[in-house]
Design a protein around this motif. Structure first.
Motif, mmCIF file in Angstrom:
data_model
loop_
_atom_site.group_PDB
_atom_site.id
_atom_site.type_symbol
_atom_site.label_atom_id
_atom_site.label_comp_id
_atom_site.label_asym_id
_atom_site.label_seq_id
_atom_site.Cartn_x
_atom_site.Cartn_y
_atom_site.Cartn_z
ATOM 1 N N GLN B 102 -19.295 3.121 17.918
ATOM 2 C CA GLN B 102 -18.063 2.577 17.373
ATOM 3 C C GLN B 102 -17.252 3.717 16.770
ATOM 4 O O GLN B 102 -17.780 4.546 16.043
ATOM 5 N N ALA B 103 -15.971 3.729 17.093
ATOM 6 C CA ALA B 103 -15.147 4.821 16.594
ATOM 7 C C ALA B 103 -14.774 4.581 15.140
ATOM 8 O O ALA B 103 -14.850 3.467 14.639
ATOM 9 N N THR B 104 -14.387 5.654 14.476
ATOM 10 C CA THR B 104 -13.881 5.529 13.114
ATOM 11 C C THR B 104 -12.711 4.563 13.110
ATOM 12 O O THR B 104 -11.831 4.667 13.963
ATOM 13 N N PRO B 105 -12.708 3.610 12.168
ATOM 14 C CA PRO B 105 -11.594 2.670 12.143
ATOM 15 C C PRO B 105 -10.265 3.426 12.135
ATOM 16 O O PRO B 105 -10.075 4.350 11.361
ATOM 17 N N GLY B 106 -9.394 3.022 13.029
ATOM 18 C CA GLY B 106 -8.084 3.650 13.049
ATOM 19 C C GLY B 106 -7.928 4.733 14.092
ATOM 20 O O GLY B 106 -6.823 5.204 14.339
ATOM 21 N N THR B 107 -9.019 5.149 14.731
ATOM 22 C CA THR B 107 -8.891 6.224 15.713
ATOM 23 C C THR B 107 -8.534 5.709 17.091
ATOM 24 O O THR B 107 -8.165 6.480 17.957
ATOM 25 N N THR B 108 -8.666 4.402 17.300
ATOM 26 C CA THR B 108 -8.363 3.862 18.626
ATOM 27 C C THR B 108 -6.986 3.208 18.675
ATOM 28 O O THR B 108 -6.552 2.786 19.739
ATOM 29 N N THR B 109 -6.312 3.121 17.560
ATOM 30 C CA THR B 109 -4.962 2.562 17.542
ATOM 31 C C THR B 109 -3.968 3.684 17.272
ATOM 32 O O THR B 109 -4.310 4.682 16.644
ATOM 33 N N PRO B 110 -2.749 3.522 17.768
ATOM 34 C CA PRO B 110 -1.777 4.608 17.603
ATOM 35 C C PRO B 110 -1.515 4.915 16.131
ATOM 36 O O PRO B 110 -1.476 4.022 15.292
ATOM 37 N N ALA B 111 -1.344 6.179 15.874
ATOM 38 C CA ALA B 111 -1.068 6.600 14.487
ATOM 39 C C ALA B 111 0.390 6.312 14.151
ATOM 40 O O ALA B 111 1.275 6.587 14.956
ATOM 41 N N PRO B 112 0.646 5.744 12.982
ATOM 42 C CA PRO B 112 2.041 5.528 12.600
ATOM 43 C C PRO B 112 2.744 6.863 12.338
ATOM 44 O O PRO B 112 2.121 7.809 11.871
ATOM 45 N N LYS B 113 4.013 6.909 12.697
ATOM 46 C CA LYS B 113 4.773 8.152 12.514
ATOM 47 C C LYS B 113 5.452 8.143 11.146
ATOM 48 O O LYS B 113 6.242 7.242 10.865
ATOM 49 N N PRO B 114 5.188 9.123 10.338
ATOM 50 C CA PRO B 114 5.937 9.227 9.087
ATOM 51 C C PRO B 114 7.413 9.476 9.387
ATOM 52 O O PRO B 114 7.751 10.014 10.438
ATOM 53 N N LYS B 115 8.256 9.083 8.456
ATOM 54 C CA LYS B 115 9.691 9.256 8.669
ATOM 55 C C LYS B 115 10.258 10.095 7.533
ATOM 56 O O LYS B 115 9.727 10.071 6.413
ATOM 57 N N PRO B 116 11.349 10.759 7.814
ATOM 58 C CA PRO B 116 12.013 11.458 6.710
ATOM 59 C C PRO B 116 12.622 10.439 5.758
ATOM 60 O O PRO B 116 12.975 9.328 6.175
ATOM 61 N N THR B 117 12.743 10.784 4.518
ATOM 62 C CA THR B 117 13.323 9.851 3.551
ATOM 63 C C THR B 117 14.054 10.614 2.453
ATOM 64 O O THR B 117 13.596 11.681 2.031
ATOM 65 N N PRO B 118 15.170 10.068 2.012
ATOM 66 C CA PRO B 118 15.862 10.694 0.875
ATOM 67 C C PRO B 118 15.353 10.159 -0.461
ATOM 68 O O PRO B 118 15.753 10.639 -1.525
ATOM 69 N N LYS B 119 14.472 9.171 -0.398
ATOM 70 C CA LYS B 119 14.012 8.536 -1.646
ATOM 71 C C LYS B 119 13.055 9.457 -2.400
ATOM 72 O O LYS B 119 12.273 10.193 -1.789
ATOM 73 N N PRO B 120 13.068 9.405 -3.710
ATOM 74 C CA PRO B 120 12.101 10.200 -4.469
ATOM 75 C C PRO B 120 10.693 9.654 -4.237
ATOM 76 O O PRO B 120 10.520 8.455 -3.997
ATOM 77 N N PRO B 121 9.691 10.531 -4.302
ATOM 78 C CA PRO B 121 8.335 10.068 -3.995
ATOM 79 C C PRO B 121 7.801 9.136 -5.076
ATOM 80 O O PRO B 121 8.069 9.315 -6.261
ATOM 81 N N VAL B 122 7.032 8.149 -4.643
ATOM 82 C CA VAL B 122 6.378 7.253 -5.601
ATOM 83 C C VAL B 122 4.956 7.721 -5.899
ATOM 84 O O VAL B 122 4.344 7.306 -6.878
ATOM 85 N N THR B 123 4.432 8.587 -5.024
ATOM 86 C CA THR B 123 3.079 9.110 -5.241
ATOM 87 C C THR B 123 2.927 10.366 -4.385
ATOM 88 O O THR B 123 3.834 10.721 -3.629
ATOM 89 N N SER B 124 1.788 11.033 -4.508
ATOM 90 C CA SER B 124 1.570 12.280 -3.777
ATOM 91 C C SER B 124 0.257 12.247 -3.008
ATOM 92 O O SER B 124 -0.745 11.742 -3.494
ATOM 93 N N SER B 125 0.309 12.833 -1.813
ATOM 94 C CA SER B 125 -0.921 13.064 -1.059
ATOM 95 C C SER B 125 -1.201 14.558 -1.102
ATOM 96 O O SER B 125 -0.355 15.367 -0.720
ATOM 97 N N GLY B 126 -2.370 14.895 -1.577
ATOM 98 C CA GLY B 126 -2.724 16.308 -1.654
ATOM 99 C C GLY B 126 -4.206 16.437 -1.883
ATOM 100 O O GLY B 126 -4.922 15.441 -1.933
ATOM 101 N N GLY B 127 -4.663 17.647 -1.989
ATOM 102 C CA GLY B 127 -6.066 17.852 -2.298
ATOM 103 C C GLY B 127 -6.374 17.313 -3.680
ATOM 104 O O GLY B 127 -5.496 17.165 -4.516
ATOM 105 N N SER B 128 -7.652 16.983 -3.897
ATOM 106 C CA SER B 128 -8.012 16.444 -5.218
ATOM 107 C C SER B 128 -9.262 17.135 -5.749
ATOM 108 O O SER B 128 -9.946 17.839 -5.032
#
Lengths: 299, 128
Positions: B102-128
């Protein structure tokens, strides 16, 4: 309008946002409860966790641990071992043997590592809720458990409240339910606690994860070490990329790919492109490489 | 902005989550068993009809016991959309597929494309 709450958990920060502010108390409660359960099952740093029992005795029975190990083994299989949950012994030898806040950032001792023999993760077994590992193997679920937990929590909260939900566990982001207009705006950067730098993008489904070699790093002797290990050497992956961000259908798929990208080094863009995973890779010198329709940066 | 819960609200929310989880699991089990029983009954009825027809054609043939080989029994399956995809295990053993199949959940469906946005960020993705 969105509302959110942030709190410290599992050695990092947990952040949940909802599109319906009145559901935030329930969302926060669910997330805290689930993280508590996850910690009790999968923490490498608490003696009473099921994972510690597994690493001490070679066997442990716990439904949540079994599920988390299953997810980790799938990630290993999908990446042919690039994301390897059986490298816990190496992590401990390198000095990451306690919660990261307590790891000495510098020490005069140098570390010597013998390369792993074979892919030990293939010998980890799951039967029902029982996990068994061969003698000498220490399981570390750091690469996948947090991201998987974000996926589960986001779906749970969305199902419970009917709201659009974003769950961010230490930079591993999962969204579920109806997103706000124009999506959830997220900064991607080296450190999830940073409010500057990187790029701001919007997502409305799936997951987003960033793996970085700069945040959890320390020194032993004259070597700078970090927590993303190359399974071929047992040592931290060569620092070609400072961080890698990937978008995928789930957060755990995104995190698996972003971790694999750091291990792959200069082969990462082709690997990600072949899987059609939108990604943004930032080299140690700051140069940005984007893959698979990742949006261009606005000047 | 952090909001504090009072203990009653928290307990209530936790209780609701448990109740819903228990309900979903119970409904899933009940549906699986019900569907399995229905299918088994239908198969039996079809077989009985065929056997009856054969008896009519050749009355000397001994009626065989109506027993469908296991590999022919349709496996009762709850439609996928009715099965919670990520159940928090509640302490009971659940059937689980071998990880390598069984594949990792999410690896068999298309990845959503992030979009550019002028909105200020509500959160951050980064190393932790």
């Amino acid at each position: 309008m969105t509302a959110g709450t942030k709190f410290a958990a599992i050695g990092t920060t947990a952040h949940v946002l909802v599109t319906r502010p009145e559901t935030l108390p329930a969302a926060g409660t669910i997330l805290r409860w689930f993280i508590g359960e996850l910690d009790l099952a999968c923490s490498r740093f608490r003696d009473d966790s099921a994972l510690s029992e597994l690493n001490r005795t070679g066997s442990a029975t716990h439904p949540l641990l079994a599920k988390a190990v299953e997810v980790a083994l799938r990630a290993a299989a999908d990446t042919d071992g690039l994301v390897d949950p059986a490298l816990g012994t190496y992590m401990v030898t390198l000095g990451y043997d306690r919660t990261f806040a307590e790891v000495p950032r510098e020490a005069a001792v140098s570390v010597t590592i013998d390369p792993p023999v074979g892919q030990a993760w293939r010998d980890i077994r799951i039967a029902g809720d029982t996990v068994t590992v061969p003698q000498g193997i220490t399981v570390d679920l750091g690469a996948t458990a947090k991201a998987w937990a974000a996926d589960v929590a986001a779906r749970r909260i969305a199902a419970e409240t009917g709201a659009g939900v974003l769950v961010n566990l230490g930079g591993d982001i999962a969204v579920a339910g109806p997103a706000p207009d124009d999506g959830w705006s997220v900064r991607v950067t080296a450190d999830h606690a940073s409010d500057e730098g990187g790029q701001v993008i919007a997502i409305d489904s799936g997951g987003l994860a960033t793996s970085s070699v700069t945040v959890r790093s320390w020194r032993r002797g004259d070597k700078r070490l970090h927590h993303v290990l190359n399974p071929m050497t047992g040592l931290p992956a060569a620092g070609i990329w400072r961080y890698a961000t990937v978008s995928a259908a789930t957060c755990v798929a995104a995190n698996t790919a972003s971790t694999a990208a750091l291990v792959l080094g200069d082969r990462a863009p082709d690997w990600l492109a072949a899987r059609r995973l939108p990604a943004r890779l930032v080299a140690t010198g700051g140069a940005v490489t984007t893959v698979a329709e990742w949006p261009e940066e606005e000047s | 902005m952090a909001q504090r819960l009072n203990p009653a609200a928290r307990d209530s929310a936790v209780g609701r989550v448990r109740m819903i989880t228990t309900g979903v699991v119970a409904l899933g089990l009940a549906g699986t068993m019900g569907l399995g029983f229905t299918i088994a009954e239908q198969v039996k009825a079809d077989k009985a009809a065929k056997a009856q027809a054969q008896v009519t054609e050749d009355t000397t043939e001994v009626a065989q016991e109506e027993q469908l080989p296991q590999d022919q029994v349709p496996q009762a399956q709850v439609p996928q959309e009715q099965v919670p995809q990520e159940q928090v295990p509640q302490g009971q053993a659940t059937p689980r597929q071998t990880p390598r199949k069984q594949a990792t959940p999410g690896t068999t469906t298309p990845a959503p494309k992030p979009k550019p946005t002028p909105k200020p960020p509500v959160t951050s993705s980064g190393g932790s």
